[in-house]
Write a protein that holds these residues in place. Structure first.
Motif, PDB file in Angstrom:
ATOM      1  N   VAL A 188      55.708  76.025  35.161  1.00 42.03           N
ATOM      2  CA  VAL A 188      54.747  75.636  34.154  1.00 42.03           C
ATOM      3  C   VAL A 188      55.301  76.268  32.741  1.00 42.03           C
ATOM      4  O   VAL A 188      55.491  77.727  32.774  1.00 42.03           O
ATOM      5  N   HIS A 189      55.556  75.540  31.563  1.00 34.94           N
ATOM      6  CA  HIS A 189      56.190  76.003  30.498  1.00 34.94           C
ATOM      7  C   HIS A 189      55.485  76.718  29.696  1.00 34.94           C
ATOM      8  O   HIS A 189      55.862  77.607  28.945  1.00 34.94           O
ATOM      9  N   THR A 190      54.146  76.032  29.465  1.00 31.53           N
ATOM     10  CA  THR A 190      53.213  76.703  28.593  1.00 31.53           C
ATOM     11  C   THR A 190      51.700  76.743  29.100  1.00 31.53           C
ATOM     12  O   THR A 190      51.321  75.935  30.026  1.00 31.53           O
ATOM     13  N   PRO A 191      51.010  77.622  28.729  1.00 27.95           N
ATOM     14  CA  PRO A 191      49.637  78.033  29.224  1.00 27.95           C
ATOM     15  C   PRO A 191      48.668  76.676  29.024  1.00 27.95           C
ATOM     16  O   PRO A 191      47.894  76.468  29.582  1.00 27.95           O
ATOM     17  N   GLU A 192      49.313  75.887  27.954  1.00 25.37           N
ATOM     18  CA  GLU A 192      48.446  74.663  27.527  1.00 25.37           C
ATOM     19  C   GLU A 192      48.531  73.650  28.752  1.00 25.37           C
ATOM     20  O   GLU A 192      47.644  72.856  28.758  1.00 25.37           O
ATOM     21  N   GLU A 193      49.441  73.751  29.546  1.00 27.36           N
ATOM     22  CA  GLU A 193      49.514  72.854  30.441  1.00 27.36           C
ATOM     23  C   GLU A 193      48.548  72.875  31.873  1.00 27.36           C
ATOM     24  O   GLU A 193      48.126  72.296  32.695  1.00 27.36           O
ATOM     25  N   LEU A 194      48.003  74.318  31.781  1.00 24.70           N
ATOM     26  CA  LEU A 194      47.019  74.614  32.886  1.00 24.70           C
ATOM     27  C   LEU A 194      45.764  74.336  32.633  1.00 24.70           C
ATOM     28  O   LEU A 194      45.238  74.660  31.468  1.00 24.70           O
ATOM     29  N   SER A 252      42.167  76.801  28.975  1.00 25.98           N
ATOM     30  CA  SER A 252      41.395  76.691  27.872  1.00 25.98           C
ATOM     31  C   SER A 252      40.025  75.882  28.244  1.00 25.98           C
ATOM     32  O   SER A 252      39.367  75.660  27.337  1.00 25.98           O
ATOM     33  N   ASN A 253      39.562  75.705  29.604  1.00 24.55           N
ATOM     34  CA  ASN A 253      38.408  75.184  30.059  1.00 24.55           C
ATOM     35  C   ASN A 253      37.572  76.052  30.869  1.00 24.55           C
ATOM     36  O   ASN A 253      38.352  76.866  31.797  1.00 24.55           O
ATOM     37  N   SER A 254      36.527  76.094  30.713  1.00 20.94           N
ATOM     38  CA  SER A 254      35.529  76.805  31.538  1.00 20.94           C
ATOM     39  C   SER A 254      35.520  76.216  33.130  1.00 20.94           C
ATOM     40  O   SER A 254      35.998  74.829  33.253  1.00 20.94           O
ATOM     41  N   VAL A 255      35.143  76.882  34.207  1.00 16.56           N
ATOM     42  CA  VAL A 255      34.979  76.056  35.348  1.00 16.56           C
ATOM     43  C   VAL A 255      33.963  74.986  35.331  1.00 16.56           C
ATOM     44  O   VAL A 255      34.501  73.905  35.887  1.00 16.56           O
ATOM     45  N   GLU A 256      33.144  75.069  34.564  1.00 15.54           N
ATOM     46  CA  GLU A 256      31.927  73.698  34.591  1.00 15.54           C
ATOM     47  C   GLU A 256      32.968  72.699  33.843  1.00 15.54           C
ATOM     48  O   GLU A 256      32.680  71.484  34.305  1.00 15.54           O
ATOM     49  N   LYS A 257      33.821  72.741  32.979  1.00 13.24           N
ATOM     50  CA  LYS A 257      34.489  71.656  32.367  1.00 13.24           C
ATOM     51  C   LYS A 257      35.481  71.299  33.240  1.00 13.24           C
ATOM     52  O   LYS A 257      35.884  69.979  33.154  1.00 13.24           O
ATOM     53  N   VAL A 258      36.235  72.018  33.720  1.00  9.83           N
ATOM     54  CA  VAL A 258      37.381  71.753  34.829  1.00  9.83           C
ATOM     55  C   VAL A 258      36.645  70.639  35.758  1.00  9.83           C
ATOM     56  O   VAL A 258      37.110  69.826  36.193  1.00  9.83           O
TER      57      VAL A 258
END
Length: 137
Positions: free
Chosen positions: A81-87, A91-97
């Protein structure tokens, strides 16, 4: 009980075929719920596809359980994974995921739960908590 393991290196088309065979050849649902257990959610694309396939196969509910904490940071020791934004969990809560992958519920193992499960206290958790065990350049 059915098990499936796909690898990203096998190519996207091979993964799609494996997922389709898994859902359609191994599982029959009517008004039942389904539980999906996986080792991790990285970008969320595979989880989204599996949840969608389970619903198309007739699962009334899909509950996802992940045997790790949410991956929030890049790994300097091997995860591609190159950047944290790919994960998806960066940037999302468990509820949002849960909402993004289309599941009815989602739960992750805690950091302590991972250490307890491995009967270890010295595991690297940098991709989960951003605490690197070694000095980075």
């Amino acid at each position: 009980m059915c098990a499936l393991r796909t690898r990203h290196e096998a190519g996207e088309r091979a993964r799609q075929v494996s997922l389709a065979c898994f859902v359609h050849a191994e599982i029959i649902y009517s008004a039942c719920g389904a539980a999906l257990v996986d080792d991790s959610i990285v970008r969320g694309t595979t989880s989204l596809k599996i949840v969608k396939m389970l619903r198309e196969a007739g699962a009334a509910e899909v509950h996802v359980r992940i045997a790790s904490a949410p991956l929030k940071y890049t790994c300097y020791y091997g995860v591609d994974v190159h950047t944290p934004e790919e994960l998806i969990s960066n940037s999302n809560s468990v509820e949002k995921v849960c909402e993004l992958i289309g599941a009815d519920s989602l739960a992750f193992l805690s950091h302590k739960g991972m250490l307890d499960a491995g009967r270890r206290s010295d595991l690297c958790l940098a991709c989960f908590n951003h605490e690197c065990p070694t000095k980075l350049y």
